[in-house]
Design an enzyme around this catalytic site. Structure first.
Site, PDB file in Angstrom:
ATOM      1  N   TRP A 225      -0.605   7.075   6.146  1.00 29.85           N
ATOM      2  CA  TRP A 225       0.452   7.714   5.363  1.00 29.85           C
ATOM      3  C   TRP A 225       0.164   9.212   5.300  1.00 29.85           C
ATOM      4  O   TRP A 225      -0.963   9.620   5.002  1.00 29.85           O
ATOM      5  CB  TRP A 225       0.471   7.110   3.965  1.00 29.85           C
TER       6      TRP A 225
ATOM      7  N   ASP B   3      -5.479   0.611  -0.312  1.00 26.30           N
ATOM      8  CA  ASP B   3      -4.212   1.135  -0.810  1.00 26.30           C
ATOM      9  C   ASP B   3      -3.195   0.016  -0.656  1.00 26.30           C
ATOM     10  O   ASP B   3      -2.869  -0.380   0.473  1.00 26.30           O
ATOM     11  CB  ASP B   3      -3.793   2.371  -0.005  1.00 26.30           C
TER      12      ASP B   3
ATOM     13  N   LYS C  56       7.968   0.130  -4.722  1.00 23.53           N
ATOM     14  CA  LYS C  56       8.788  -0.636  -3.773  1.00 23.53           C
ATOM     15  C   LYS C  56       8.997  -2.069  -4.217  1.00 23.53           C
ATOM     16  O   LYS C  56      10.114  -2.573  -4.200  1.00 23.53           O
ATOM     17  CB  LYS C  56       8.121  -0.643  -2.384  1.00 23.53           C
TER      18      LYS C  56
END
Lengths: 428, 448
Positions: free
Chosen positions: A160, A241, A277
């Site tokens: 990311w 993560d 999300k």
């Protein structure tokens, strides 16, 4: 009365008629040397998209889920939780520095599993963080201050985009291990294992728990097992993560398998979670940072230090998102409903992957697009090159990040055909 | 259990007393007596002033109900001692809850545009020349703390050179203790204090302050409390602010205002923003960290704003672009709920009027408690002068009680305040004023 005139490069001083020394500011600013910062590579895409007037435009940049009409989707369980909150008319008193206790506890249980020995024994600390970014940053600052064995964080290649600046701003250094194989558009497992085997002991390694961002390429369980054995052998500090639990496969337990396996292997991980999300709570900033410790007493000491880090950042976290998430996780009917809805979102994305591939075939593309359906989660690493991405943006108003990453959540049955057509045009 | 959460939940303190071997902390929740685990008490003394520790033996318990007053709370309380959600906030919350068109999408990195513009307008004034000249910027932040942190991180990177961690940062003596940590964690190495509180005269040590500013290295950063100084409640007068500004201008010192109580101090938004606006009119480039925790009662929604005033739009734009990068690695984008409430309120003339009214309600109650406490102490003939109670402004008051007297207040009278003698006026109510006044009288006359 004579007063010295101050000779300075920044100002001009003059005597006024009342014999007081007065200064006027120079016309230059303190900030004349401040450079214009570039737009954020990911969030900047949305900003460019907003400015575009093409009616066919598509925003495949930021990972925000859209329904099949391309609209933001507020989960029904979220609406219900909100109604419950509104009706209770609660006060707005400060949360503790570590956040809402019902939320952090439920968050740990969601990640670790209710049968987890680490969870049941209390040998963990979970603090509320500002969604995934804030949780990552707390962890990064904590490691910078207390993990003295190494300054190096090993990220998968690619990772990311925001990981690098987060760790850098926290004062750590970035290294990489092989991960994505552009030739096969899948995991370069041999390369990853080779690189990980050479990471200096006691370095920090970051792993994406599921739905790797940006590639969508996740290790299989057997591969995770080998990676766990290797990081254990290398005595690495593992930072997971997990921003997509439930969103990847549709099953929260399956998506947390790697996290749980590592802990069961005796690896005391640190973990950042996001509810942006999987609960659609993007702007409410609900997240958590967890440290698995040797015992509950160590956890208390770690907690006290985390609070010392949080207090000068923002004092204590925002309540709204955490309270919504907590009510959902802790109310059985709402939790059930949430699991169904999260699976619904995951399934829609899986459906779009399939449709994209079949549409590309229909367009007559001769390339192998299997990776689109092999990959998992919100994102797809198309394999498109920067020049091709540029054309998609300029000629077709289809917005994505330069690395060719598209958010499948932005694809609908209404626009998948247009997307396939455009991709074919720039790749044929 | 921590002091704040213990006291927040305590409705009264039950002291169980008997000779025994185990120490235990006892407090009463709304639904009954709770006995907390022995590990929370270290043997021999209370873990924190607030939870009383007593020997506990299972055989014989003597129940004593002890009256207590919490003057250490950091938030507004009604005359019933309860938290107060502003009526306008309740109204707007219900509006938001009922608006099916709203979703939870990400805000931009710098925050909700309507919030940012209006929050800065509140600080700088509708007719601010800086706003007219389009040379202001705003960063929605996580409370006042978050705004301070973003400002501090930016200054460390871009002020007085690049990445100059040696620039001295001056905080008032005393100040809100978190100021130090914010700037240290942002990377500054040299945090210093400037004279502020004169304990002898119980007021502002203006000369000491000005002397420190004269001696400070050029380009030093000064953290100024815009109004309602925390913890002393002592603000400079407009004339004194003018003197401060003159020195800062001449010495090229950077003003970083901390404005956590606008409206809450005097009841008037404009009056409480006078100092910030004066500095702007004097041509300073400055930062102002704003908190809406107190004046909107939105403590746990973390609503804050960093207002940037620069020389011109171009400079401000570049500053904001760099602040964006800082925000992106700290929290990516800010929480939306609190900002929505504030923006909705500030953009509706009717709601705005209601809000100002709510704010005045809070400020007036505090002012009333000040005058009532002072008059009682003067009636009792409590030794010393007590005009500082009404001279001071805002939530806090530096009573002048010394640590021994504070200990007496806590131990003997169960009135909880800071060791510095700081009290939160919001902890006073019409029901406990007499008790507190008498207790202060006792403390001052019995202990020297």
């Amino acid at each position: 009365m004579s007063l010295p005139c101050l000779e300075v490069t920044r100002g001009v001083c003059a005597l006024s008629s009342s014999l007081t020394l007065s200064c006027s500011f120079p016309s230059s600013s303190w900030w004349s040397h401040v450079e214009m910062g570039p737009p954020d590579p990911i969030l900047g895409v949305t900003e460019a998209f907003k400015r575009d007037t093409n009616s066919k435009k598509m925003n495949l940049g930021v990972g925000a889920y859209r329904d099949d009409n391309g609209k933001p989707y507020v989960l029904s369980c979220v609406r219900k939780a909100e109604a419950m909150i509104a009706s209770k008319k609660m006060d707005k008193e400060y949360l503790p520095i570590g956040g809402l206790a019902d939320f952090t506890r439920a968050s740990a249980e969601l990640a670790l599993g209710e049968n987890s020995e680490a969870f049941k024994s209390g040998r963990y600390v979970t603090v509320q963080g500002i969604s995934g970014t804030g949780s990552l940053r707390i962890g990064a600052n904590f490691l910078q201050r207390f993990f003295k064995s190494s300054r190096d964080v090993y990220l998968p290649k690619p990772s990311w985009g925001n990981h690098t600046p987060i760790f850098r701003d926290a004062g750590l250094q970035l290294q990489a291990y092989r991960y994505y194989d552009p030739k096969t558009c899948s995991l370069d497992f041999a390369g990853a294992m080779d690189d990980i085997s050479k990471i200096p002991e006691k370095s920090i390694i970051l792993l994406h728990a599921c739905a790797h961002n940006p590639t969508g390429v996740d290790p299989r369980q057997e591969q995770w097992k080998e990676m766990a054995a290797m990081v254990k052998k290398r005595n690495l500090l593992v930072y997971f993560d997990m921003a997509y639990q439930g969103f990847a496969s549709g099953d929260i337990n399956r998506d947390a398998w790697a996290v749980r396996h590592f802990i069961e292997q005796g690896i005391n991980i640190v973990l950042s979670q996001s509810y942006a999300k999987n609960m659609g709570l993007y702007g409410e900033r609900a997240g958590a940072f967890t440290v698995i410790c040797s015992d509950a007493e160590e956890a208390k000491r770690v907690e006290s230090q985390l609070k010392i880090l949080i207090r000068p950042m923002y004092s204590n976290p925002p309540l709204n998102g955490a309270r919504i998430a907590s009510i959902i996780l802790n109310t059985p009917e709402l939790r059930k409903e949430w699991l169904v809805e999260v699976k619904g979102m995951a399934d829609r994305i899986i459906g779009m992957r399939t449709q994209l591939v079949s549409n590309l075939k229909k367009e007559g593309s001769s390339h192998n697009w299997q990776h689109i359906t092999d990959q998992i989660g919100m994102f797809c690493f198309t394999g498109l090159k920067p020049e091709q991405v540029e054309r998609l943006i300029k000629e077709f108003s289809i917005y994505m990040t330069k690395d060719g990453r598209i958010s499948m959540a932005g694809v609908t049955s209404g626009n998948v055909g247009y997307l396939a057509h455009a991709i074919h045009q720039v790749t044929k | 259990m921590r002091l704040n959460s213990c006291l927040r939940q305590c409705l009264g303190l039950l002291v169980l007393r008997h000779a025994g071997t185990a120490w235990c902390c006892l407090f009463q929740h709304g639904h009954g007596v709770c006995v907390c685990a022995p590990v929370l008490c270290s043997s021999g003394h209370a873990p924190e002033s607030g939870c009383r520790c007593v020997h506990l033996d299972q055989s014989l318990w003597v129940l004593l109900v002890v009256r207590k007053v919490n003057l250490g709370v950091g938030a507004y309380r009604t005359d019933e001692g309860q938290p107060w959600v502003l009526p306008v906030v309740r109204k707007v919350e219900q509006m938001i809850a009922g608006d099916g068109k709203l979703n939870h999408e990400y805000l931009p990195i710098l925050g909700l545009p309507e919030f940012r513009a209006n929050a800065s307008r509140i600080a700088l004034g509708d007719d601010s020349p800086a706003i007219k000249e389009n040379r202001i910027g705003s960063v929605q932040s996580l409370g006042g703390t978050g705004a301070l942190r973003i400002g501090a991180e930016f200054l460390r990177r871009w002020y007085n050179g690049t990445n100059n961690t040696a620039t001295p940062v001056y905080v008032s003596s005393p100040t809100w203790e978190n100021h130090n940590s914010v700037f240290l964690d942002a990377g500054f190495k040299d945090i210093r204090t400037y004279h502020y509180w004169d304990a002898a005269k119980r007021g502002l040590d203006l000369q000491g302050l000005l002397d420190d500013m004269e001696k400070a290295p050029e380009f030093s950063i000064f953290i100024l409390h815009a109004c309602a100084h925390n913890p002393t409640g002592t603000d400079p007068t407009p004339d004194q602010w003018k003197q401060i500004a003159a020195v800062m201008k001449r010495r090229f010192l950077f003003p970083f205002f901390d404005s956590a109580y606008q409206g809450f101090a005097s009841g008037s938004l404009d009056k409480d923003a006078w100092a910030v606006r004066y500095f702007v009119s004097e041509g300073f480039e400055l930062f102002c960290a704003q908190s809406f925790s107190k004046n909107f009662g939105l403590y746990n929604e973390r609503v804050g704003n960093l207002t940037v005033v620069g020389k011109d739009a171009d400079n401000v734009q570049r500053v904001l672009s760099q602040m964006e990068k800082i925000v992106r690695t700290t929290w990516s984008n800010p929480p939306s709920q609190g900002a929505r409430i504030v923006a909705t309120t500030l953009t509706s003339p009717q709601l705005f009027a209601e809000w100002k009214d709510n704010v005045k309600t809070m400020a007036d109650r505090v002012l009333l408690m000040r005058s009532e406490l002072r008059s009682r102490l003067e009636s009792l003939g409590t030794p010393g002068t007590w005009n500082h109670i009404t001279d001071q402004i805002g939530m806090f008051s530096f009573t002048g009680l010394n640590p021994k007297q504070v200990e007496y207040m806590i131990k003997e009278k169960h009135i909880y305040l800071m060791a510095s003698g700081r009290i939160n006026m919001c902890g006073l109510t019409t029901k406990n004023l007499d008790y507190v006044a008498k207790s202060i009288h006792e403390a001052v006359t019995k202990i020297q």
